[in-house]
Design an enzyme around this catalytic site. Sequence first.
Site, PDB file in Angstrom:
ATOM      1  N   ASP A 379       0.850  -1.188   0.000  1.00  0.00           N
ATOM      2  CA  ASP A 379       0.000   0.000   0.000  1.00  0.00           C
ATOM      3  C   ASP A 379       0.891   1.245   0.000  1.00  0.00           C
ATOM      4  O   ASP A 379       1.737   1.412   0.880  1.00  0.00           O
ATOM      5  CB  ASP A 379      -0.882  -0.068   1.251  1.00  0.00           C
ATOM      6  CG  ASP A 379      -1.795   1.120   1.436  1.00  0.00           C
ATOM      7  OD1 ASP A 379      -1.646   2.118   0.726  1.00  0.00           O
ATOM      8  OD2 ASP A 379      -2.652   1.050   2.329  1.00  0.00           O
ATOM      9  N   VAL A 380       0.702   2.104  -0.976  1.00  0.00           N
ATOM     10  CA  VAL A 380       1.512   3.315  -1.099  1.00  0.00           C
ATOM     11  C   VAL A 380       1.382   4.187   0.147  1.00  0.00           C
ATOM     12  O   VAL A 380       2.367   4.728   0.663  1.00  0.00           O
ATOM     13  CB  VAL A 380       1.098   4.092  -2.363  1.00  0.00           C
ATOM     14  CG1 VAL A 380       1.787   5.451  -2.424  1.00  0.00           C
ATOM     15  CG2 VAL A 380       1.419   3.278  -3.613  1.00  0.00           C
ATOM     16  N   ASP A 381       0.159   4.349   0.641  1.00  0.00           N
ATOM     17  CA  ASP A 381      -0.089   5.201   1.809  1.00  0.00           C
ATOM     18  C   ASP A 381       0.642   4.667   3.036  1.00  0.00           C
ATOM     19  O   ASP A 381       1.323   5.404   3.751  1.00  0.00           O
ATOM     20  CB  ASP A 381      -1.598   5.259   2.061  1.00  0.00           C
ATOM     21  CG  ASP A 381      -2.043   6.559   2.710  1.00  0.00           C
ATOM     22  OD1 ASP A 381      -1.205   7.449   2.927  1.00  0.00           O
ATOM     23  OD2 ASP A 381      -3.248   6.692   3.002  1.00  0.00           O
ATOM     24  N   ASP A 382       0.492   3.363   3.310  1.00  0.00           N
ATOM     25  CA  ASP A 382       1.198   2.755   4.448  1.00  0.00           C
ATOM     26  C   ASP A 382       2.698   2.906   4.304  1.00  0.00           C
ATOM     27  O   ASP A 382       3.406   3.151   5.290  1.00  0.00           O
ATOM     28  CB  ASP A 382       0.837   1.274   4.543  1.00  0.00           C
ATOM     29  CG  ASP A 382      -0.512   1.041   5.177  1.00  0.00           C
ATOM     30  OD1 ASP A 382      -0.558   0.798   6.389  1.00  0.00           O
ATOM     31  OD2 ASP A 382      -1.529   1.118   4.470  1.00  0.00           O
ATOM     32  N   ARG A 453       0.542  12.263   1.143  1.00  0.00           N
ATOM     33  CA  ARG A 453       1.440  11.482   1.992  1.00  0.00           C
ATOM     34  C   ARG A 453       2.750  11.187   1.261  1.00  0.00           C
ATOM     35  O   ARG A 453       3.826  11.209   1.869  1.00  0.00           O
ATOM     36  CB  ARG A 453       0.770  10.178   2.408  1.00  0.00           C
ATOM     37  CG  ARG A 453       1.058   9.797   3.843  1.00  0.00           C
ATOM     38  CD  ARG A 453       0.085  10.422   4.799  1.00  0.00           C
ATOM     39  NE  ARG A 453      -1.241   9.875   4.579  1.00  0.00           N
ATOM     40  CZ  ARG A 453      -2.363  10.533   4.802  1.00  0.00           C
ATOM     41  NH1 ARG A 453      -2.310  11.772   5.238  1.00  0.00           N
ATOM     42  NH2 ARG A 453      -3.538   9.982   4.610  1.00  0.00           N
TER      43      ARG A 453
END
Length: 645
Positions: A379-382, A453
């Site tokens: 996951d890019v955000d994580d 983010r």
Amino acid sequence: MKTAKSLEMNAILDNSIELARASLTAEQRTDGHYCYELEADATIPAEYVLLEHYLDRIDDGLQAKIGVYLRRIQGDYETCQGGWPLFHGGKMDLSCSVKAYFALKALGDSPQAPHMVRARKAILAAGGAERSNVFTRFQMALFGAVPWEACPVIPIEAVLMPDWFPFTMRKVSYWSRTVMVPLMFLASRKPLARNPRNIRIDELFRTNPAEVKDWIRGPYKSAWGPVFKVLDDVLRVAEPFFPKGSRAKAEAKARDWIIERLNGEDGLGAIYPAMANATMMFDYLGDKDNFDIAWGSVRKLLVVKEDEAYCQPCLSPVWDTALAGHALAEAGEAQAVAEACDWLIPRQELNVVGDWADNTPGTRPGGWAFQYNNPHYPDVDDTAVAAMLLHRAGDPKYAEAISRAREWIIGMQSTNGAWGAFDINNDRQYLNHIPFADHGALLDPPTEDVSARCISFLAQLGYTEDRPAIERGIAYLRETQKPDGSWFGRWGTNYIYGTWSVLCALNVAGVAHNDPMMIKATAWLLAKQREDGGWGEDNESYGDAPPGEFHGHAAESLPSQTAWALLGLMAAGMTDHEAVKRGIGYLQAVQGEDGSWKEAPYNAVGFPRVFYLKYHGYPRFFPLLALSRYKQLLASNDRVVKYGF
């Protein structure tokens, strides 16, 4: 010179931070990670109940506890007409209500019980079960409650299609891919639930299912809708004549694809719908070994308490650990942060080249998943949030992990300068108009909050060579700012979340605080502050209301959303503003005796207008982050937030 009053206020602030820090530290697990409950609506618990009946693996004690949960979250008559909402305090949702009623009847509730009568009346008034959404109709078809003609045609041969074909599994989002492949297998074989207690829901239909002629109908979202409806009609006639050889080849490829991604006890895609569909597929095939793996992964999602139980849509340990780590770092809790970082390091995916690589060949893996393990779907955000935490921890041993995360994040930037959550350039919008996609969430297009983010992470690292990527991202954010000054929040509720995320990114990226988009955004946040000093927004802001009507307004202020607003304002250089002081006062006023915060309303979203989430950890770490940052900035000379989160 500090006055007695200011000293007293500082002491109160210190006490609030210390209580929250101690509370959050105490909840850290022995190996350094955090994992809080992740709650959705009645849909997933109801589907779990029905899955046990489908398989004839009924645990009556567990089902009784789930029944307690389902009855508790049934909506009141005034707002929900006796049905079930998609989020706390929301309006009645037909499909969610059909599944909840079906589950309660399956676990033994009498149709004549008052709560069942209320629910049935609400369902019939909303058009009956025949008007429920696609996923609900598939569920009912598996139980023989509706004919398979109620479901859109999704030929399993789609897994064989080349890249040039308009519809392939590679063109939809990761979650759609993992849900659809086993579902297409089930639709191909059309199994029937064991349903040992012969539970039926005929009373939920206004028209006999055998007589319904318009299962797939408008209103359509665009001119594509009628086109795809005609195509569905054609496929419905043609599918029985598809070559048996190609069907067998497609089924074999689908099965192999699923087994490759089965992911052990963490499950296919690590999300409930995919895991449940895989469980039913392996059950049909008589594949005991893979069935046991899939069924075990589903069971891992259960939250079983003394008096009630429910099933989560997935688990969130990487996300929870990274967010808690940022709060603890801001509060000066070095040991707990080090333990969290050490837990995160081995969960970075450095070897598996997942589905994301289809559109970015040559990019090396380097991301984190949302769950304990999900190697094909980081996951890019994580990844951005976890890597920012490692960077601020400052230990040289994290340098390689940060470098690989940076490489992967840059490789995942879409051509419009923004980032999606799991895929790159996953934005073929025509696919959201096929009959299967009535939820409107088949794709994973770039979004403002995830892009913010990624910009925050790259800007926090400060590499000169990353500046072009950062500038392209900033240009995307400038284009997507709403006329009122806010930004949309795809993964958190909603405009407060999006606006906070972007303000943090713009600040650390060096955008001047007097830039017009910063000024508009902070003015919007200030205008949405409530009388009690807090901020609140509910998930109606994802609905059909005119722009601005729900932006920042809910029935109450929430600790998590107040913290987001404060973090956004502080990032924009407004630490000394009276609104920030009032917001800090609100957080102190609603802090619990144990040092943490609680909130009943939902604070996030899975799919806007379809599926909402409540992160139980959000009111635990975001208020601590906001209070601690406020304290640090008050003690500084320049009032500058140095981090991207």
